[in-house]
Design a protein around this motif. Structure first.
Motif, PDB file in Angstrom:
ATOM      1  N   HIS A 185      37.183  47.083  48.689  1.00 57.18           N
ATOM      2  CA  HIS A 185      37.158  47.788  47.393  1.00 57.18           C
ATOM      3  C   HIS A 185      36.773  49.246  47.656  1.00 57.18           C
ATOM      4  O   HIS A 185      35.670  49.676  47.318  1.00 57.18           O
ATOM      5  CB  HIS A 185      36.169  47.086  46.450  1.00 57.18           C
ATOM      6  N   TYR A 224      31.882  41.662  43.135  1.00 53.36           N
ATOM      7  CA  TYR A 224      30.771  42.526  42.757  1.00 53.36           C
ATOM      8  C   TYR A 224      31.067  43.305  41.469  1.00 53.36           C
ATOM      9  O   TYR A 224      30.176  43.550  40.675  1.00 53.36           O
ATOM     10  CB  TYR A 224      30.463  43.525  43.876  1.00 53.36           C
ATOM     11  N   CYS A 225      32.329  43.710  41.270  1.00 55.17           N
ATOM     12  CA  CYS A 225      32.652  44.639  40.183  1.00 55.17           C
ATOM     13  C   CYS A 225      33.515  44.031  39.082  1.00 55.17           C
ATOM     14  O   CYS A 225      33.648  44.615  38.016  1.00 55.17           O
ATOM     15  CB  CYS A 225      33.404  45.854  40.725  1.00 55.17           C
ATOM     16  N   CYS A 241      33.003  49.487  45.019  1.00 46.20           N
ATOM     17  CA  CYS A 241      31.711  49.222  45.660  1.00 46.20           C
ATOM     18  C   CYS A 241      31.783  49.285  47.175  1.00 46.20           C
ATOM     19  O   CYS A 241      30.783  49.127  47.841  1.00 46.20           O
ATOM     20  CB  CYS A 241      31.216  47.850  45.222  1.00 46.20           C
ATOM     21  N   CYS A 260      37.060  41.668  42.090  1.00 46.44           N
ATOM     22  CA  CYS A 260      36.023  41.955  43.077  1.00 46.44           C
ATOM     23  C   CYS A 260      34.794  41.134  42.696  1.00 46.44           C
ATOM     24  O   CYS A 260      34.372  41.176  41.544  1.00 46.44           O
ATOM     25  CB  CYS A 260      35.694  43.447  43.073  1.00 46.44           C
TER      26      CYS A 260
END
Ligand SMILES: [Zn+2]
Lengths: 998, 89
Positions: free
Chosen positions: B59, B8-9, B63, B6
């Motif tokens: 996701h 972001y993660c 997130c 991801c």
């Protein structure tokens, strides 16, 4: 009782601890560290089961995962398990094992008559024989097969054991603790890598436990112990025995099966029986070793015939002799080690070597010890029914296709070795295309597909020196890339015996006029002649031959049979083995229990349980719950001996006459904020949203892009840029994802944020003609008149000192309100309502009454919005704006959506006004018509109309409203019902909707 | 089980994500005239390539962001992941 085949000293078992067990009812004992197999062999027992097809007597063949025969029904620690591999299962006190696939007993098995009728059981037997006549299948064939074949019996008791799942991440996973595995793990550990070392057996060391080698002047066993001890002391290393890595999945995810406590007599309550590990490894070392393959000969399945390495393992690990008059039948040097081990224990073996007379380090040693070696010799056929008694052996001619001399010699066991097959299962599962290695007549891994590196025997290196070197190097290099640390390791000095070349010989010819069975696959009873038949009948692809003969399809996955099968096909077809190719390896490598796959997700843990803040009150007040997704919702509140039908009728009637409250916490709630929120809602919903004033709610309908109704619900404008959306309980998660999709991907320019607030609010609906009176008592300071709080109005007010939201919305079709308070205040609100509502005749009502109320009002819900209906199908076209664009609008013009005869919503009542119409019934013109009877529609929702006191249903029906007034039949073959019905309007009660506005 | 990065993660197990289909499909603009052929192509027609495929995943158990993933549909190899606002080259 003495153990006639137990050696006095040899072995790694604990002779201080005796373990009693039974086999087929007979009381026996073994020692701690024994497997069921080693304990039985020590007691001189070899006949353990009957073969699958012919019910031939079968004994042990291997000493581990390769075992094709010895599958037992085992009862231990309070449960019964079928198909347990006797060569793997460790002995525990009180264990009781019984033979499978025999009836009435292993010694006298009626099915063995199949052996004498074997002309009836050729390859493809099941396909050919049981095809005809059809009627025979249920009455004769199937019961016969079920009784006579099949393996063990699965328990029907609830499994009380505990199973666990574990997720783990590591730099390097090493699968197998033989020399190459130990070396890899050690080198990686020294580089600071996070290492998991998995060993299938209870003891670490693999072949180091049985081979006569030394490393840095230590015996193989002692060196293995030294390395393991050091690895165990390192914080970055996890060492696991009794743990089989059985599957290699995508993105370097490997799955491991750990037998945590099956070998323990006592364990704590919370110790799991078995554990499933999901391991995400950056790199994987496949040090899975190799499995010895047999040479095929006549009656080679007789009890007492072993793989030669297994015979050695029984001596060295378990201190057990598989026989006292052994014949060693080999095409290579490794079996000489078995012979030497026999000799060391004062047993005189005879070696039959298919190779011509020659010399090597091992042959010379055997000669010098005076062992009887017969070159160019092999076993033609084993004699003896339940145990080997003698063998007809022959001196092979130069071409090895006939015999120069044949004689019979006495023996009580035959240890066979046809060379070694690398265990490439995990490599193959990872996606690695294997390649055929001429030098060893077997497949080894080819180019890497994932992060897998095969080392040692699994990669076709059969010397200790190579295995160690390969292990240290790969362990060090692979881990150094991850940890960026490289610790120098001196590769230890090795002392091992040098092997000569093996003989490319795998199947004994038969003398003229002799035709004993020569088995290739023991577990599935596939013989040489079966494969010959398959090829004669035109099967060519190895995958087809496999399915037709069932070669390699048993639970042992053909570990000892695949290559011999391939050799046979390639010989007959005159092709080389790589052209024939190999069949696909699939996980699991060894059978694992269903309990382990399921883990803790059983019973209440099968799904998360969502409870509303008022759940306890419902429980105390005799609520009967129903699952709504993961939620528990009261279906009805039982009074006395009421049935569901009676209770829901009472509750619904009370709403129509007085007032009721319903827990609506489970409705999906989405908080929507941002300066473009109105524009966003206007695109998401089919109706107009730009002009909704603050303090007002609106019913909205949303579609998918294909025009199908996705969900409905009310959305309220809390303030200028703040909305509160509700969804159905079932669609809450999908709607949120849907909104996020459009905001993140399609219209990122819109300034809107969405977040789920389902769990933040507790909700209660107050419905019924007396609901306003009740509301005024709940909010004494608030003007709740129809003018001040009209239908679709919204207010915020204190509820006995607690902030709350009041929505004047209705699902029941009655005058109704929904109150939301913070979840923490949910119980307080509910109890207050029950207290205040008394004087108005308030009663709680559950989902069943809720359904009744909405159905008789003609309000659609999940059963009507079933993923097939567009707005006009369910009479919601009034909500579809013609002026603006919205999600799915362009699809509504599709031809099929606009044909007059399209199925649309109608109401149904039974002609007799009594018979309830089962949901799911089909609507037909003529109940006696010839099949297939044309279906005109289906019943989506049914209730007992409390308003009219007769059954009423909603249906989705061809021609919709044009059918009103006509009569049909609603038939439910499932419930064996056929009910004559009349089509009426879907709005059975208050069609103008006066009540909600009153 | 796939291992998806991801943007972001970071790397997370597949079970945290839900699949969202072809990421190269572009929805016609809102309020814009669109031929029924173009509309039908947008709603129904999808390529089913063997090999590289740029697709959407959400996701959901993380997130909640929708992301782009370039994946080989035959081998499951993931070549690249990106935010939906970024291009995959
Ligand atoms: Zn994320």
């Amino acid at each position: 009782m003495s153990q006639p085949f137990r050696l006095n000293k040899e072995g790694l078992i604990n002779r201080n601890k005796k373990i009693s067990f039974t086999f087929n009812g007979k009381k026996l004992f073994g020692y701690e560290g024994d497997t069921i197999a080693s304990a039985l062999i020590a007691n001189g027992i070899h006949l353990v089961g009957r073969s699958f097809k012919y019910h031939r007597p079968r004994g042990f063949f291997g000493a581990g995962v390769e075992e094709p025969n010895a599958k037992l029904q085992v009862e231990f620690n309070g449960h019964s398990e079928p198909n347990v591999n006797a060569t793997e299962m460790e002995l525990v006190e009180g264990l009781s094992a019984t033979s499978q696939n025999c009836w009435p007993s292993v010694n006298f098995d009626i099915g063995a008559i199949n052996n004498f009728l074997k002309m009836f059981f050729p390859a493809g037997f099941y396909y050919k024989t049981f095809m005809w006549p059809k009627s025979f299948w249920y009455k004769i064939y199937e019961p016969f097969i079920r009784k006579a074949a099949g393996l063990g019996v699965a328990s029907i008791e609830k499994d009380k054991e505990r199973y666990e799942h574990k997720f783990e991440y590591c730099d390097l996973l090493v699968t197998g603790s033989g020399p190459s595995g130990l070396a890899s793990a050690y080198a990686a550990a020294k580089n600071g890598a996070k290492v998991i070392l998995a060993e299938d057996k209870p003891r670490f060391g693999g072949t180091l436990l049985t081979d006569d080698v030394s490393i840095d002047n230590l015996s193989g066993k002692d060196w293995a112990e030294k390395i393991i001890t050091e690895l165990k002391s390192m914080p970055n290393v996890t060492v696991k025995n009794r743990s089989q890595v059985f599957g290699y999945y995508d993105h370097n995810m490997l799955v491991m099966f750990e037998r945590v406590s099956d070998h323990l007599e006592k364990k704590s309550k919370f110790t799991p029986r078995q554990r499933l590990w999901y391991i995400r490894a950056k790199e994987t070392i496949l040090s899975t070793g190799s499995i010895e393959r047999p040479i095929v000969f006549g009656n080679n399945d007789t009890p007492g015939i072993f793989l030669s390495a297994a015979a050695k393992e029984y001596m060295k690990v378990f201190g057990v002799l598989v026989g006292k008059k052994p014949l060693i039948f080999t095409n290579n040097d490794s079996a000489y080690e078995t012979a030497l081990e026999f000799k060391k224990n004062n047993v005189e073996p005879i070696i039959l070597d298919t190779r011509e007379e020659h010399s090597s380090e091992l042959i010379d040693e055997a000669k010098s010890k005076g062992i009887d070696i017969r070159f160019s010799h092999g076993v033609i056929v084993a004699n003896g029914y339940k145990k080997v008694k003698s063998a007809k052996i022959g001196k092979l001619n130069k071409d090895k296709n006939s015999f120069e001399k044949i004689e019979t010699i006495e023996c009580d066991c035959i240890c066979v070795s046809g060379f070694w097959t690398p265990s490439v299962h995990l490599a193959s599962q990872s996606g690695n295309k294997l390649k055929y290695e001429e030098k060893i007549d077997a497949f080894i891994p080819d180019k890497k597909k994932q992060h897998e590196t095969s080392v040692g025997a699994a990669n076709g290196s059969f010397t200790l020196e190579e295995s160690l070197k390969h292990g240290f190097e790969n362990g060090s290099n692979l881990s150094a890339k991850i940890t960026e640390t490289k610790t120098e390791i001196t590769i230890p000095n090795v002392n091992e015996k040098k092997y000569g070349a093996h003989d490319k010989f795998w199947c004994m010819p038969l003398p003229k006029n002799e035709n004993p069975k020569r088995f290739v696959d023991f577990q599935n009873d596939v013989s040489v002649s079966d494969i010959e038949i398959a090829l004669r009948e035109g099967y060519r692809s190895i995958e087809h031959v496999k399915r037709y003969t069932t070669l390699g399809m048993a639970t042992d996955q053909g570990r000892t049979s695949n290559l011999n099968g391939l050799q046979l096909v390639s010989n007959i077809e005159n092709k080389i083995v790589p052209e024939v190719g190999h069949t696909t390896f699939r996980p699991p490598f060894t059978p694992i229990t269903i309990g382990t796959i399921v883990g803790r997700e059983v019973g209440m843990e099968y799904m998360p349980t969502r409870k509303t803040p008022m759940h306890e009150w419902h429980e105390k007040n005799n609520a009967v719950f129903v699952d709504a997704g993961a939620w528990k919702r009261p279906r009805y509140y039982k009074q006395g001996n009421e049935t569901l039908f009676e209770a829901s009728k009472r509750e619904a009637k009370n709403v129509r006459e007085n007032v009721g409250i319903c827990d609506v916490t489970t409705l999906g709630k989405i908080d929507i904020k941002g300066s473009d929120a109105a524009e966003f809602l206007n695109r998401v919903y089919t109706n107009a949203w730009m002009k909704l004033p603050v303090g007002k709610a609106r019913y909205g309908l949303m579609l998918r892009e294909d025009g199908i109704v996705m969900d409905d619900g009310t959305t309220t404008r809390i303030s200028e840029n703040h909305y509160h959306m509700t969804t159905t309980t079932a669609q809450a998660a999908n709607v949120l994802s849907h909104l996020e999709y459009y905001l993140q991907i399609v219209w990122p320019e819109l300034n809107v944020n969405v977040v789920s607030t389902t769990e933040q609010w507790a909700g209660a609906a107050i419905a019924g003609p007396k609901s306003r009176d009740m509301l005024s008592k709940l909010y004494p300071d608030l003007d709740v008149s129809n003018d001040a709080l009209p239908f679709m109005g919204y207010r915020e007010a204190e509820f006995f000192g607690v902030p709350s939201r009041i929505f004047r919305i209705s699902f029941s079709g009655e005058l109704a309100y929904e109150i939301n308070v913070k979840s923490d205040h949910g119980m307080f609100m509910w109890e207050k309502m029950m207290e205040v509502g008394k004087e108005f005749g308030n009663q709680p009502y559950g989902t069943e009454a809720l359904s009744t109320l909405r159905i008789e009002m003609g309000h659609v819900a999940g059963p009507e919005l079933d993923g097939r209906t567009i707005p006009s199908d369910v009479s919601l076209n009034g909500l579809v704006s013609k002026k603006k664009d919205f999600i799915g609008k362009n699809s509504l013009g599709r031809k099929a959506f606009n044909v007059e005869s399209r199925q649309k919503i109608v109401g149904l009542i039974p002609i007799d006004r009594k018979s309830s119409i089962p949901e799911g019934s089909h609507i037909v013109q003529d109940q006696n018509a010839k099949l297939p009877n044309p279906k005109l529609g289906h019943v989506s929702s049914s209730c007992w109309s409390v308003e009219n006191n007769n059954p009423f249903s909603l249906a989705i029906m061809k021609d919709g409203k044009n059918m009103i007034g006509k009569k049909f039949f609603a038939v439910s073959p499932l419930k064996n019902k056929s009910i004559e019905v009349e089509v009426i309007s879907s709005h059975y009660v208050d069609p103008e909707g006066k009540r909600v506005r009153s | 089980m796939l291992y998806i990065k991801c943007p972001y993660c970071g790397l997370r197990a597949q079970k945290e994500f839900s699949y969202g289909g072809d990421a190269t499909v572009k929805r016609p603009n809102i309020n814009e005239e669109v031929s029924s052929e173009d509309w039908d192509n947008f709603v129904y027609m999808r390529k089913s390539p063997r090999g590289k495929h740029i697709e959407l995943w959400q996701h959901i158990a993380g997130c909640r962001q929708w992301i782009k993933v370039q994946r080989d549909t035959a081998t499951h190899e993931i070549f690249q992941t990106a935010k939906v606002t970024e291009e995959i080259r």
